[in-house]
Design an enzyme around this catalytic site. Structure first.
Site, short mmCIF file in Angstrom:
data_model
loop_
_atom_site.label_atom_id
_atom_site.label_comp_id
_atom_site.label_asym_id
_atom_site.label_seq_id
_atom_site.Cartn_x
_atom_site.Cartn_y
_atom_site.Cartn_z
N HIS A 125 0.46 -6.11 5.17
CA HIS A 125 1.11 -7.34 5.64
C HIS A 125 0.28 -8.08 6.68
O HIS A 125 0.48 -9.27 6.91
CB HIS A 125 2.53 -7.06 6.14
CG HIS A 125 2.63 -6.42 7.48
ND1 HIS A 125 2.81 -5.07 7.67
CD2 HIS A 125 2.57 -6.95 8.73
CE1 HIS A 125 2.88 -4.79 8.95
NE2 HIS A 125 2.73 -5.92 9.63
N ASP A 157 1.94 -0.51 2.27
CA ASP A 157 1.61 -1.33 3.43
C ASP A 157 0.28 -0.89 4.05
O ASP A 157 0.16 -0.75 5.28
CB ASP A 157 2.71 -1.31 4.49
CG ASP A 157 2.56 -2.47 5.49
OD1 ASP A 157 1.95 -3.49 5.11
OD2 ASP A 157 3.03 -2.35 6.63
N SER A 235 0.67 -4.06 14.49
CA SER A 235 0.59 -3.64 13.09
C SER A 235 -0.86 -3.39 12.68
O SER A 235 -1.74 -4.21 12.95
CB SER A 235 1.20 -4.69 12.18
OG SER A 235 2.58 -4.79 12.36
#
Length: 403
Positions: A125, A157, A235
């Site tokens: 992402h 992911d 992230s």
């Protein structure tokens, strides 16, 4: 008088002899007791010393400094430029023709260098699931380079990007299988923007093998849970142990609660790092052709009786898929793919990639069916191959002429 003296000395002699016998009998026993007690104390002291050694093997005064010095050079910032088709300027734009206009937006995340030739591990992402128009990498020394997205997988992911160059500082990858609840956990990332780049936070491993719902139809399993602060921008950054080794890739934070961050175990990501370092690419996702779920997610609710505690429960099978050709059935539990133990969906997906880089080589699938183990064999397919089969089956000519 003489008789009385004789009796006195006889009695005295008896007392002396009795004392000697008692001394001879008791002293060795007392020594034995003392020796035993001394021995037990020594064992206890050794055990205490060992426990103290385990606790004190980390220099807590400099632990976090050492981790920062060791890991920070291999952590990078990642910025992206992408087109956002979901934005509407206003009610009038939507109804009078301008609503389809895409907006150019910027994204931010973190990554970790996993190979000196410039391969960087991050989240899917972070690179907009491969749709980013431009990806830039900001290094620890302040330099910036443009990167290319080499591979990504939305369900895991995970993504790997690459920058040109050599001799980049590489992160030390740990073994996430050895992680236990209570272990030290340290996160490095860019929370809330580059003005806070390379922020380091600390906590512990709060849980392992967590499953988190990402949407109504999607969930991620086998995650590490930590209370180390993870915010937007973290992230793709590393979760580290006390030795400065990467044990996870930070991915999401639970909303509505504090100290609920989640990371993808590094052992899952290692599979893809190894493939791309060896081959220079990761081929399209190989397909087994099943709808499945991690066994532990449904075992209690479905009241399944199984011999195995871990595995992947097969819910349904696609027609003409490798799974159907292998003889898989609904209710089967996949426990191994070739030599890899399958405990959850993440394990299955990683192993499919690993063994699906050469589709000419069949794979063996070990399953549990009716509490008995069985070994099946099949050749994997790409997603495109299965799609073409479905199109061919639904062709009007096929329905007319049986092809």
């Amino acid at each position: 008088m003489r008789n009385k003296l004789g009796n006195f000395f006889s009695g005295l002699l008896g007392v002396v002899i009795g004392c000697v016998v008692t001394f001879v009998a008791i002293v060795p026993q007392a020594n034995r007791v003392m020796t035993t007690n001394t021995s037990n104390n020594a064992i206890n002291e050794i055990a205490v010393e060992k426990t103290n050694a385990d606790i004190s093997k980390y220099d807590f005064t400099n632990l976090y400094k050492n981790v920062a010095k060791s890991a920070m050079p291999s952590v990078v910032g990642i910025t992206t430029v992408f087109l956002d088709d979901s934005s509407q300027d206003s009610y009038f734009d939507f109804y009078f023709g301008n609503g389809a206009t895409s907006r150019v937006r910027e994204g931010l995340g973190t990554g970790v260098i996993v190979d000196s030739s410039g391969y960087i591990l991050t989240n899917s992402h972070v690179v907009e699931d491969g749709q980013a128009e431009k990806v830039n990498v900001l290094f620890n020394d302040g330099t910036t380079k443009e990167a290319e997205v080499k591979w990504y997988d939305t369900s895991l992911d995970l993504a790997i990007i690459k920058v040109e160059g050599e001799n980049y500082p590489v992160a030390k990858l740990g073994n996430s299988d050895n992680v236990e609840v209570g272990d030290i956990a340290i996160a490095i990332g860019n929370p809330l923007g580059l003005q806070f780049e390379r922020t380091m936070t600390q906590g512990i491993i709060s849980g392992i093998d967590r499953t988190v719902s990402v949407s109504d139809s999607t969930s991620m399993s086998n995650l590490l849970q930590t209370d180390a602060s993870i915010n937007q921008g973290n992230s793709g950054g590393p979760l580290l142990n006390a030795n400065g080794e990467v044990i996870g890739i930070n991915t999401i934070k639970a909303t509505g609660g504090e100290g609920l961050g989640f990371s993808i175990p590094i052992n899952t990501a290692k599979v893809f790092v190894d493939i791309i370092k060896e081959n220079g690419e990761i081929k399209d996702k190989p397909i087994l052709g099943v709808k499945a779920i991690t066994l532990s997610q449904i075992k209690n609710s479905a009241k399944l009786e199984t011999q195995t505690k871990d595995g992947v429960y097969v819910h349904s099978i696609y027609d003409n898929s490798p799974a159907q050709k292998a003889g898989l059935k609904k209710g089967d539990i996949i426990i191994k793919l070739n030599d890899d133990t399958i405990k959850n969906m993440s394990d299955l997906q990683a192993s499919l990639y690993k063994y699906g880089q050469d589709l000419n080589k069949p794979v063996t699938i070990t399953i549990e069916r009716n509490k008995k183990e069985m070994v099946l064999k099949t050749a994997l397919m790409t997603e495109d191959e299965i799609t073409n089969i479905k199109k061919k089956q639904s062709s009007p000519l096929n329905s007319l002429f049986g092809n």
